[in-house]
Design an enzyme around this catalytic site. Structure first.
Site, PDB file in Angstrom:
ATOM      1  CE1 TYR A 142      29.152  39.829  34.043  1.00 26.04           C
ATOM      2  CE2 TYR A 142      31.222  40.238  34.069  1.00 26.04           C
ATOM      3  CZ  TYR A 142      29.858  39.188  33.438  1.00 26.04           C
ATOM      4  OH  TYR A 142      30.485  37.846  32.959  1.00 26.04           O
ATOM      5  CG  ASP A 237      32.844  43.781  41.826  1.00 28.88           C
ATOM      6  OD1 ASP A 237      34.044  44.031  41.700  1.00 28.88           O
ATOM      7  OD2 ASP A 237      32.070  43.378  41.016  1.00 28.88           O
ATOM      8  CE  LYS A 265      38.132  43.047  36.058  1.00 29.52           C
ATOM      9  NZ  LYS A 265      38.338  41.829  34.544  1.00 29.52           N
TER      10      LYS A 265
HETATM   11  N1  HOZ Z   1      33.864  40.627  31.301  1.00 30.57           N
HETATM   12  C1  HOZ Z   1      34.449  41.807  30.505  1.00 30.57           C
HETATM   13  C2  HOZ Z   1      34.597  42.517  30.491  1.00 30.57           C
HETATM   14  N2  HOZ Z   1      33.851  44.034  31.281  1.00 30.57           N
HETATM   15  C3  HOZ Z   1      35.464  41.035  29.318  1.00 30.57           C
HETATM   16  C4  HOZ Z   1      36.568  39.929  30.326  1.00 30.57           C
HETATM   17  C5  HOZ Z   1      36.815  39.119  29.008  1.00 30.57           C
HETATM   18  O1  HOZ Z   1      36.641  39.016  27.368  1.00 30.57           O
HETATM   19  O2  HOZ Z   1      38.354  38.902  28.983  1.00 30.57           O
END
Ligand code: HOZ
Length: 428
Positions: A142, A237, A265
């Protein structure tokens, strides 16, 4: 009805699904999402006052533990001087210098506001630099929710991708090829057939969005080799893995140099930040130097940069990553032992401060492998852990995150919870 339920009901009236990011809705595991009120160190507290050991850590940023006093102070001090200028600051230069210093593959870097923005911009940059349209990604990775990335494999290896979200035109998706993670032969075949048309390969060099999946060294090396051979831009990534699996991210652990890295992050210390950077000749294509447009009012936001810089300073301290890695390994050992004691088909694995837990007998190597794990048992275990005061990611397709505040006592607490959760699985 408890307060979590009440808030969830209320939230659904004005927020689609009651959440601002889908996985938070607990759709995969069922039940009511917990609404949090505060967090400190390894713990989070929900609105009902229940305390949990947290293994999400805001999906990665909280590597120092929640609400580290130095980070909070940095944010407070920066906020007093103004929340946003929409103009350059000295602190963003320090951030760029720090990132380029910590990641040798990064000669220049641009700050944005999220990981999605970073990957989307990196892909546009790669397309602008190469003059090509096709991109290659891997199933289960992702990279945020930009249109061309919400695509999974079509019927055959070399067929065009199909969108996995409504609202993504097939015209966009047709430029995205999707192969299986860790499958070297598929990469070689695709490049042999079409390498001269591929603008970039984007990969989570350790995948964290289909649970935790480690790459083979051969897989990453093959990506590096074909990208070099065909003039394709290799994008790592590292939004999730950057400064989490080690001081130089996955590229440092595996010794493989990407052309462009995307970050997020941890570099925002819990505030919204992203970044993309790498080779200077590629970065020179970005406006105002070059023809690839990219911009943002909150890019390089001073409060977010203050949080990120303080976080990066603290994790450069001697022994930080050794401690993070050891605590994560202790957690994995505790969970494996707990499962074994209960005769459960289960395994757990880790790298740096990230871990995966799988209801399968062996550690998965691809999305297909993860898909075969027992989700019914995962969901029941998740709820058992939640009940016993441990907050895991509410999906079998997410990695877990540990901080340096997850002490031996916290891991022992987790082990006790796990024993209760596995005991509860017997009936299933
Ligand atoms: N896309 C995030 C997990 N792989 C979740 C992000 C969130 O809900 O804060």
């Amino acid at each position: 009805m408890g307060l979590n339920e009440e808030l969830f009901e209320r939230a659904q009236k004005t927020i689609p699904g009651g959440v601002n990011s889908p996985v938070r809705a607990f759709r995969s595991v069922g039940g009511t999402p917990r609404f949090f009120k505060r967090a400190s160190g390894p713990y989070v507290w929900d609105v009902e006052g229940k305390k949990y050991v947290d293994y999400i850590g805001s999906w990665g940023p909280a590597v120092l533990g929640h609400a580290h006093p130095d980070v909070i102070r940095a944010v407070q001090e920066a906020a007093v001087d103004g929340l946003s200028f929409g103009a350059p600051t000295e602190a963003e230069i320090v951030m760029a210098e720090t990132l380029c210093d910590m990641l040798p593959s990064m000669e220049q870097v641009r700050l944005v506001s999220s990981g999605t923005e970073a990957t989307m911009s990196a892909i546009r940059l790669a397309r602008g630099f190469t003059g090509r349209s096709t991109i290659l990604k891997f199933e289960g990775c992702y990279h945020g929710h930009a249109d061309s990335l919400l695509v999974k494999a079509g019927s055959g290896l070399l067929t065009f991708g199909n969108p996995t979200s409504a609202g993504v035109p097939e015209d966009f998706a047709k430029h995205t090829r999707v192969l299986d993670y860790n499958n070297v032969q598929q990469v070689l075949d695709l490049f042999k057939a079409d390498g001269n048309n591929i603008a970039c390969v984007i990969v989570e060099p350790v995948a964290g969005n289909m649970n935790l999946i480690k790459p083979s060294h051969e897989f990453l090396q093959t990506l590096r080799d074909v990208c070099t051979q065909y003039g394709t831009v290799l994008i790592f990534d590292e939004v999730m893995t950057g400064f989490r699996v080690g001081p130089r991210g996955v590229q440092g652990v595996y010794g493989i140099t990407p052309d462009i890295t995307t970050l997020g992050k941890i570099i925002g210390g819990g505030m919204p930040v992203g970044a993309f950077g790498g080779r200077k000749d590629i970065m020179a294509c970005i406006a105002p130097l070059g023809p690839v447009y990219q911009a943002g009012t909150l890019s390089g936001n001073p409060v977010a940069v203050a949080a990120g810089l303080t976080t990066l300073r603290l994790l450069k301290q001697e022994g930080f990553y050794t401690k993070l890695e050891i605590q994560t390994q202790k957690l994995v050992a505790a969970l494996n032992e707990s499962a074994q004691a209960h005769g459960e088909v289960f395994c757990a694995d880790s790298i740096g401060g990230m871990f995966g837990l799988y209801f399968s007998s062996t550690v998965p190597q691809s999305f297909e492998d993860v898909n075969k794990s027992d989700r019914t048992r995962f969901n029941a275990y998740f709820h058992g852990m939640l009940q016993a005061g441990v907050y895991l990611a509410p999906s079998a397709f997410e990695a877990g995150f540990v901080s340096v505040t997850h002490s031996d006592e916290v891991i022992a607490e987790t082990r006790r919870a796990s024993d209760l959760a596995f005991a509860g699985l017997r009936a299933i």
